[in-house]
Scaffold this active site. Structure first.
Site, short mmCIF file in Angstrom:
data_model
loop_
_atom_site.label_atom_id
_atom_site.label_comp_id
_atom_site.label_asym_id
_atom_site.label_seq_id
_atom_site.Cartn_x
_atom_site.Cartn_y
_atom_site.Cartn_z
N SER A 253 33.90 5.30 57.46
CA SER A 253 33.16 4.29 56.70
C SER A 253 33.17 4.62 55.22
CB SER A 253 31.71 4.21 57.19
OG SER A 253 30.96 5.25 56.61
N LYS A 254 32.89 3.57 54.46
CA LYS A 254 32.83 3.75 53.01
C LYS A 254 31.72 4.72 52.67
CE LYS A 254 34.02 -1.04 52.56
NZ LYS A 254 33.49 -2.37 52.46
#
Ligand code: GLU
Length: 488
Positions: A253-254
């Protein structure tokens, strides 16, 4: 019961990737883009890009370019103009009104506070947390009174009773009881559409036939199906890809700072290797073979072969794929990639390389079998372009002895006598000196290697000597002799 799906399989495939510019493109969305692209290319269909930039707080304009750069680097070319969701707000609003006017939606005058207290009450009573439909039962007069009083309202979609089913391209039959799907808001009190409505309107208007995305969108899909029905749009096929996990098994994920795809390019990964590796995360060619060119993947890609289990993204494995793809590339193509890296590293100039392209290609040729990343050509091959290097400390202690200095001096004399350097005559010169001295060749090979490259390992020594050429080699050997004598 909603279980009908107007299948659109007969139509040419039109797919899209819809990144939100709230972070860089990481491997998750890159893989989604890749599968959509492969599906389009395999079927002769169309691949589109839509930028989902309506969330003003999270969208960052400056991230759009790097996202598109990453698609370009991967070779995922799109077929029509890019669509920006933020330019379509009025269209989304229009469809919100269509849903309201058709009776599939209703006005909700509940305030934020009212909604929150209803939720708290439900929580305390362990009841359902979904919207209690208070505004669904408002009479015409009550609605009119609210409107006359200028009270703001959002629009909710009315979810019918029953079960929502669809056939997922990855997971097969999926269903959810409509009791779990609330009458969600499709337009906010300022009239703007919420995410799910915007996606459905855009996918419909773009003629999207298959929506392939991460399985974190399954809940949205169950909601979106109701929007398709409310608007009388045919429902596309949906496919939800398993997650990509990090080696620590957390979702890529970011937020966890997972890498920008462009960063892999800077770190010497070839796009072909990234495409090959990503393709095997969540999809299978159904054979043991792992290494494929992009063209081969286009040829064999088949949407029936998605996996349902989560995949782990392992950078070491990616590196292994990368070294295979490096070996598959021509020396010339690699030289084109490596040349600017050498210039950036300050090892040479563009002009120097342009006039010595054959030399660069030959250097690439001898290093190719040893590198795992394209950047390794620079870190492992700097001595081919500059003699401004340090000697490896441990090897210096071990091999640069007084005896070695004497041997190197004799070798220089033998090398000087050679008309030109070839693999055979350099080896012969070195071997015969070892014979005369009654020593093992290694006694010479190690200090010579260190003198000409600064490092104790590398490609075949005679390959290095021939490439560097007589003058360079002898200069380096002399420099080493002086260095050794000085340190004694
Ligand atoms: N913008 C969404 C995302 O980045 C994509 C949604 C979709 O593909 O429908 O997750």
């Amino acid at each position: 019961m909603i279980d009908e799906q107007t299948t659109m399989t007969e139509k040419p495939v039109r797919v899209r990737v819809a990144p939100s510019p709230s972070g860089y493109l990481h491997v998750g969305v890159a893989r989604t883009a890749l599968f959509n692209w492969l599906f389009a290319r395999h079927t002769g269909g169309t691949f589109l890009v839509r930028i989902e930039d309506t969330d003003k707080e999270r969208s960052r304009q400056e991230l759009i370019e790097p996202i598109l750069d990453a698609f370009k680097w991967l070779g995922l070319d799109w077929d029509e103009e890019i669509l920006y969701q933020s330019q379509r707000i009025d269209l989304h609003k229009k469809y919100a009104k269509t849903i309201l006017d058709s009776g599939h939606g209703y006005r909700c005058f509940c305030t934020r506070e009212e909604l929150e207290s209803a939720r708290q009450k439900a929580r305390a009573e362990k009841g359902s947390l979904i919207y209690n439909r208070r505004c669904l039962s408002l009479s015409e007069d009550e609605i009119k009174a609210h409107l006359d009083a200028g009270q703001p309202y959002s629009i909710r979609i009315r979810i019918p009773e029953g079960v929502t089913k669809y056939h997922d391209m990855v997971s097969g039959e999926l269903q959810r009881s409509n009791e779990e799907i609330e009458d969600f808001i499709i337009a906010r009190s300022d009239g703007t559409a919420t995410y799910n409505l915007a996606v459905v309107v855009d996918d419909h208007e773009m003629g999207i036939t298959h929506v392939i995305r991460g399985n974190d969108h399954i809940t949205n899909t169950f909601k979106q199906i109701h929007i398709y029905h409310a608007l009388g749009f045919p429902v596309p096929q949906f496919g939800h890809l398993p997650l990509i996990l990090r080696p620590d098994k957390r979702k890529v994920s970011k937020r966890l700072g997972d890498k920008d795809i462009n960063q892999y390019a800077r770190e010497g990964i070839l796009p072909e290797a990234m495409v090959n590796y990503l393709c095997l995360l969540g999809w299978s060619p159904k054979t043991d073979r792992e290494i494929y060119t992009v063209d081969e993947l286009v040829e064999i890609f088949n949407p029936d072969n998605f996996n349902t289990s989560n995949a782990v993204f392992d950078e070491e494995k990616l590196e292994a794929f990368n070294s295979e793809h490096i070996r598959m590339k021509s020396d010339h193509d690699l030289a084109t990639i490596v040349a600017p890296m050498l210039v950036d590293a300050g090892l040479t100039t563009k002009y120097w390389l342009e006039t010595r392209w054959a030399y660069l290609r030959a250097v690439i040729g001898v290093l190719k079998g040893r590198v795992r990343r394209v950047t390794d050509f620079v870190s492992m091959g700097g001595y081919f372009f500059s003699d401004d290097f340090q000697y490896d400390e441990k090897a210096d202690k071990k091999h640069f002895t007084p005896e070695a200095a004497d041997l190197l001096e004799e070798l220089i004399a033998r090398f000087e006598a050679l008309p030109e350097f070839t693999l055979e005559n350099t080896e012969e010169a070195l071997s015969s000196l070892a014979d005369v001295k009654g020593i093992k060749r290694a006694k010479l090979i190690h200090p010579v290697r260190l003198a000409v490259s600064g490092v104790p390992v590398g490609p075949g020594l005679f390959d290095i000597l021939v490439l560097l050429g007589k003058q360079n080699v002898n200069n380096r050997l002399r420099k080493a002799v002086t260095y050794i004598r000085k340190k004694i």
